[in-house]
Scaffold this motif. Structure first.
Motif, mmCIF file in Angstrom:
data_model
loop_
_atom_site.group_PDB
_atom_site.id
_atom_site.type_symbol
_atom_site.label_atom_id
_atom_site.label_comp_id
_atom_site.label_asym_id
_atom_site.label_seq_id
_atom_site.Cartn_x
_atom_site.Cartn_y
_atom_site.Cartn_z
ATOM 1 N N ILE A 36 57.506 107.934 50.776
ATOM 2 C CA ILE A 36 57.846 107.225 49.553
ATOM 3 C C ILE A 36 56.996 107.792 48.420
ATOM 4 O O ILE A 36 55.804 108.070 48.619
ATOM 5 C CB ILE A 36 57.643 105.698 49.676
ATOM 6 C CG1 ILE A 36 58.018 104.998 48.358
ATOM 7 C CG2 ILE A 36 56.227 105.351 50.104
ATOM 8 C CD1 ILE A 36 58.078 103.478 48.469
ATOM 9 N N ILE A 64 62.525 107.196 48.237
ATOM 10 C CA ILE A 64 62.220 106.984 49.652
ATOM 11 C C ILE A 64 63.049 107.945 50.483
ATOM 12 O O ILE A 64 64.238 108.142 50.228
ATOM 13 C CB ILE A 64 62.525 105.537 50.079
ATOM 14 C CG1 ILE A 64 61.547 104.563 49.419
ATOM 15 C CG2 ILE A 64 62.454 105.386 51.595
ATOM 16 C CD1 ILE A 64 61.791 103.117 49.787
ATOM 17 N N LEU A 122 59.485 97.367 47.295
ATOM 18 C CA LEU A 122 59.160 98.788 47.163
ATOM 19 C C LEU A 122 57.671 98.992 46.871
ATOM 20 O O LEU A 122 57.041 99.908 47.414
ATOM 21 C CB LEU A 122 60.005 99.412 46.059
ATOM 22 C CG LEU A 122 61.513 99.492 46.338
ATOM 23 C CD1 LEU A 122 62.268 99.831 45.066
ATOM 24 C CD2 LEU A 122 61.806 100.507 47.429
ATOM 25 N N TYR A 134 52.111 102.515 52.611
ATOM 26 C CA TYR A 134 52.161 103.958 52.872
ATOM 27 C C TYR A 134 50.857 104.645 52.444
ATOM 28 O O TYR A 134 50.371 105.554 53.120
ATOM 29 C CB TYR A 134 53.347 104.555 52.123
ATOM 30 C CG TYR A 134 53.538 106.043 52.311
ATOM 31 C CD1 TYR A 134 54.081 106.550 53.488
ATOM 32 C CD2 TYR A 134 53.194 106.942 51.297
ATOM 33 C CE1 TYR A 134 54.277 107.911 53.652
ATOM 34 C CE2 TYR A 134 53.383 108.297 51.454
ATOM 35 C CZ TYR A 134 53.925 108.786 52.640
ATOM 36 O OH TYR A 134 54.104 110.138 52.808
ATOM 37 N N LEU A 147 61.675 97.310 54.655
ATOM 38 C CA LEU A 147 62.956 98.015 54.541
ATOM 39 C C LEU A 147 64.099 97.132 55.028
ATOM 40 O O LEU A 147 65.180 97.088 54.430
ATOM 41 C CB LEU A 147 62.923 99.312 55.360
ATOM 42 C CG LEU A 147 62.186 100.510 54.767
ATOM 43 C CD1 LEU A 147 62.178 101.660 55.760
ATOM 44 C CD2 LEU A 147 62.814 100.960 53.453
#
Length: 287
Positions: free
Chosen positions: A24, A94, A135, A142, A157
């Motif tokens: 991402i 992504i 997000l 991440y 997700l």
């Protein structure tokens, strides 16, 4: 045979456990004040572009979309696209392989397939704000890589896909179980087409894969798309033909062989019947 350029997720030495499966990026950081221009290519992974603010143009399988605020684009593996994104765009990109997101619940395995059946989502601001929070959470997980971060990313997700599916079905609140079964069968058929079209072109074989009769499959496609299964198959053949004609310099006979036609003259007649152009004329017209 030379084919359309295929992009893969790059494996980073710094992130060997994840970056080969999922990535991402913050668009403002990625653009760094410059426009992004991606020429026609295809991926072997899923590509999501979520734009809080956006300007530009995005062509997916030869359909043009204006890049605007509060939009989400989804590219399935195998689709071709080209993108022009202006430097003032904001949001997230992504990318993930098909094996990365795989729910244990068999009933939910079709969720991503259903959501990605649409390449373009124009969302209301409040819905996009909810998705943007997901997000931001994914991006944070991440970067920080705290304990069980991959599971948290997958969970977010999953919620994101549900939100998109709900938005797509907003106008179908009265759908009954039969309608949902028909839609699900159609999506399975379209998925099979994308992955098998170069080898399988018979309605009977696709019907068999779906445990349906030819009549049942034709009923489903007529009811949902107003076309026979054979017409849908022909459209997929033409789409795949266009992908290779415009994104490669291969000879027409090479493309015909790749698509499963030993008789090149038949392929040329077939293409002209459905487009009004010979393959060579179509290539010259659009390149």
């Amino acid at each position: 045979m030379k084919t359309i350029p295929v992009r893969h997720l790059k494996i980073s030495q710094k992130e060997p456990n994840l970056s080969g499966d999922f990535m991402i990026k913050n668009l403002q950081e990625l653009l760094n004040g410059k426009d992004m221009v991606h020429e026609l290519h295809r991926h072997d992974f899923y590509f999501f572009l979520a734009l809080k603010k956006g300007t530009g143009n995005h062509e997916i399988d030869f359909v043009n979309y204006d890049v605007t605020d509060h939009t989400i684009f989804i590219i399935r593996p195998g689709q071709v696209h080209e993108l022009e994104l202006k430097n003032n765009s904001e949001g997230f990109m992504i990318q993930f392989n098909t094996d990365f997101y795989y729910p244990i619940d068999k009933g939910m395995n079709l969720l991503l397939q259903k959501v990605s059946a649409s390449n373009y989502y124009q969302l209301e601001e409040d819905l996009f704000s909810r998705i943007n929070l997901l997000l931001i959470s994914i991006f944070s997980e991440y970067k920080d890589k705290a304990e069980a971060y991959k599971e948290v990313i997958k969970s977010n997700l999953h919620i994101l896909f549900i939100e998109l599916l709900r938005s797509r079905n907003t106008n179908n609140k009265d759908s009954n179980t039969k309608d949902l079964y028909i839609q699900e069968s159609l999506e399975k058929f379209l998925h099979l087409l994308e992955t098998n079209i170069t080898k399988v072109k018979q309605v009977s074989k696709y019907a068999s894969m779906l445990n349906l009769s030819n009549y049942q499959l034709n009923t489903i496609t007529k009811q949902t798309l107003g076309k026979t299964a054979s017409e849908i198959i022909n459209e997929q053949i033409i789409l795949e033909s266009k992908r290779y004609l415009l994104a490669s310099s291969n000879q027409i006979n090479q493309i015909a062989y790749y698509l499963g036609y030993e008789d090149v003259s038949y392929f040329i007649r077939f293409f002209k019947k459905h487009t009004g152009y010979s393959p060579e004329a179509f290539r010259k017209k659009l390149t």
